[in-house]
Design an enzyme around this catalytic site. Structure first.
Site, mmCIF file in Angstrom:
data_model
loop_
_atom_site.group_PDB
_atom_site.id
_atom_site.type_symbol
_atom_site.label_atom_id
_atom_site.label_comp_id
_atom_site.label_asym_id
_atom_site.label_seq_id
_atom_site.Cartn_x
_atom_site.Cartn_y
_atom_site.Cartn_z
ATOM 1 N N SER A 85 0.795 -1.225 0.000
ATOM 2 C CA SER A 85 0.000 0.000 0.000
ATOM 3 C C SER A 85 0.823 1.267 0.000
ATOM 4 O O SER A 85 0.274 2.363 -0.103
ATOM 5 C CB SER A 85 -0.911 0.005 1.232
ATOM 6 O OG SER A 85 -0.162 0.198 2.406
ATOM 7 N N THR A 196 -2.238 2.707 2.569
ATOM 8 C CA THR A 196 -1.792 4.043 2.978
ATOM 9 C C THR A 196 -1.359 4.029 4.437
ATOM 10 O O THR A 196 -1.891 3.268 5.241
ATOM 11 C CB THR A 196 -2.895 5.103 2.794
ATOM 12 O OG1 THR A 196 -3.302 5.110 1.447
ATOM 13 C CG2 THR A 196 -2.474 6.495 3.207
ATOM 14 N N THR A 214 1.563 7.069 0.621
ATOM 15 C CA THR A 214 0.760 6.012 -0.020
ATOM 16 C C THR A 214 1.220 5.717 -1.438
ATOM 17 O O THR A 214 1.857 6.552 -2.084
ATOM 18 C CB THR A 214 -0.719 6.454 -0.090
ATOM 19 O OG1 THR A 214 -1.527 5.358 -0.517
ATOM 20 C CG2 THR A 214 -0.929 7.601 -1.056
ATOM 21 N N ARG A 224 -3.159 10.000 -11.703
ATOM 22 C CA ARG A 224 -4.143 10.253 -10.630
ATOM 23 C C ARG A 224 -3.410 10.598 -9.324
ATOM 24 O O ARG A 224 -2.463 9.952 -8.932
ATOM 25 C CB ARG A 224 -5.003 9.019 -10.437
ATOM 26 C CG ARG A 224 -6.055 9.123 -9.321
ATOM 27 C CD ARG A 224 -5.578 8.547 -8.010
ATOM 28 N NE ARG A 224 -6.646 8.431 -7.027
ATOM 29 C CZ ARG A 224 -6.450 8.098 -5.758
ATOM 30 N NH1 ARG A 224 -5.247 7.842 -5.313
ATOM 31 N NH2 ARG A 224 -7.457 8.018 -4.926
ATOM 32 N N THR A 247 -7.027 7.498 5.820
ATOM 33 C CA THR A 247 -6.801 6.431 4.846
ATOM 34 C C THR A 247 -8.164 6.052 4.257
ATOM 35 O O THR A 247 -9.192 6.251 4.896
ATOM 36 C CB THR A 247 -6.181 5.173 5.496
ATOM 37 O OG1 THR A 247 -7.039 4.711 6.542
ATOM 38 C CG2 THR A 247 -4.807 5.469 6.058
ATOM 39 N N GLY A 248 -8.140 5.508 3.065
ATOM 40 C CA GLY A 248 -9.394 5.134 2.415
ATOM 41 C C GLY A 248 -9.577 5.909 1.119
ATOM 42 O O GLY A 248 -8.612 6.460 0.581
HETATM 43 C C1 SD4 Z 1 -5.746 7.403 -1.888
HETATM 44 N N1 SD4 Z 1 -6.256 7.523 0.442
HETATM 45 O O1 SD4 Z 1 -4.833 7.520 -2.675
HETATM 46 C C2 SD4 Z 1 -5.451 6.838 -0.522
HETATM 47 C C3 SD4 Z 1 -5.633 5.362 -0.609
HETATM 48 C C4 SD4 Z 1 -5.943 4.674 0.655
HETATM 49 O O2 SD4 Z 1 -6.761 2.811 1.699
HETATM 50 O O3 SD4 Z 1 -5.836 5.192 1.728
HETATM 51 N N2 SD4 Z 1 -6.418 3.471 0.575
HETATM 52 O O4 SD4 Z 1 -6.915 7.654 -2.183
#
Ligand code: SD4
Length: 344
Positions: A85, A196, A214, A224, A247-248
């Site tokens: 990640s 992340t 991340t 992106r 995170t997310g």
């Molecule tokens: C993102 N927030 O690039 C990060 C990815 C992440 O669990 O946290 N995924 O959108």
């Protein structure tokens, strides 16, 4: 004040985890920190930072700067090829290229740094800090960020591990049932998002810092950029109030400036977990219909982690079950996030 030449010779001699000079000598004078109040030192982050929060806490207890300490904490994950990640071994974009995002803030000096779409450098958190320490800018992206990092002494390397390359090939093979690739459905569960790592810390003097790093969303459109490198979304720190990070699903967070919003809710008097929960409510309110299920719940995951200046901390998640990493005088542990929704 170290010159760039000093930095380069330090960097050349050092491993990745110790690339930066000892804090922020190049920084403007620190703000008066906590004033008369003593804070409870604590480090809080996403659950994959369980090793890092301990390292960061120990370094803060030994007197290190909060940002140096948490960056050393997230470097563990960035340099771990088995964590898909973040950093080395992160899952790549749609073209099989690992593109990394990171940002950081240093409360006492009110500075921030960030990199987006950085290729070939395993520790984007340290590059974000170098942007903060050595430029008049806050954010560098793409090839410019990569060139800057190499100038600063970071060593380029191939970040795509064999395991992540295999996952990418399997994802590609399943894109179209009629293409010339054979599907291997039984092989692996293909991941579509990744982890992340966010980390936030407050020391005994009430000084605060935050960092998020991340490899972003797996299989993303090349170029992106997620929330992690966006100051105010992926992380935010105000030395008078506290820090927060996420995170997310980054696309959901960017639209509400979630880390900033969480800190603002703390400024208004909410405890960290309640502030994070209220940010999640805002995320739900800002979610487009295509991403909501029949009950009006988002079909994605997102978490926020927060610390207040006095050492209170918390984590919040959309759906019950997530945990966060914390280390204080009681040692490192995972604690349960408060949740907006129960499972089921
Ligand atoms: C993102 N927030 O690039 C990060 C990815 C992440 O669990 O946290 N995924 O959108």
């Amino acid at each position: 004040m170290p010159t760039r030449r000093d930095f380069l010779s330090t960097a050349a001699a050092a491993g990745a985890a110790s690339l930066l000079p000892r804090d922020a000598a190049a920084a403007p004078a620190a703000l008066p920190s906590a004033g008369t109040r003593r804070a409870r030192p604590v480090v809080v982050g996403s659950s994959n930072g369980i090793r890092g929060v301990k390292l960061a806490y120990d370094r803060i207890a030994a007197g290190d700067d909060t940002l140096d300490a948490i960056i050393a904490g997230v470097n563990i994950t960035e340099l771990d090829p088995d964590d898909q990640s973040v950093g080395l071994g992160g899952l790549p974009n749609a073209e099989g290229v690992v593109q990394l995002d990171a940002s950081c803030m240093h409360g006492p000096t009110r500075r921030a740094g960030a990199v987006g779409c950085l290729e070939d450098i395993a520790t984007p958190s340290l590059v974000a800090k170098a942007v903060m320490d050595y430029t008049d800018h806050v954010m560098l992206v793409g090839e410019g960020a990569r060139k800057f990092a190499i100038e600063m002494g970071f060593k380029p390397q191939d970040l795509l591990t064999e395991r992540s390359r295999q996952d990418w090939l399997r994802w590609k093979s399943r894109l179209n049932a009629n293409d010339a690739y054979l599907d291997h459905d039984a092989d692996v569960a293909i991941k579509f998002t990744t982890g992340t790592i966010n980390m936030n810390a407050v020391n005994a003097g009430g000084d605060i810092s935050s960092v998020t790093t991340t490899s972003g969303m797996a299989w993303k459109v090349p170029g992106r950029v997620g929330d992690s490198p966006i100051v105010g979304a992926g992380q935010y720190c105000d030395n008078l109030v506290g820090a927060a990070g996420s995170t997310g699903r980054g696309e959901a967070n960017i639209k509400v400036c979630g880390a900033f919003l969480t800190v603002e809710f703390m400024r208004q008097g909410l405890a960290p977990a309640q502030a994070a929960l209220k940010t999640l409510e805002r995320i739900v309110a800002m979610t487009e219909a295509r991403l909501l299920d029949a009950r009006g719940r988002p079909r994605f995951d997102i978490q926020f982690y927060a610390v207040a200046k006095d050492g209170r901390y918390g984590g919040a998640t959309l759906v019950d079950g997530a945990s966060f990493a914390v280390c204080d005088e009681r040692g490192p542990r995972l604690e349960k996030c408060v949740a907006l929704y129960q499972r089921g």
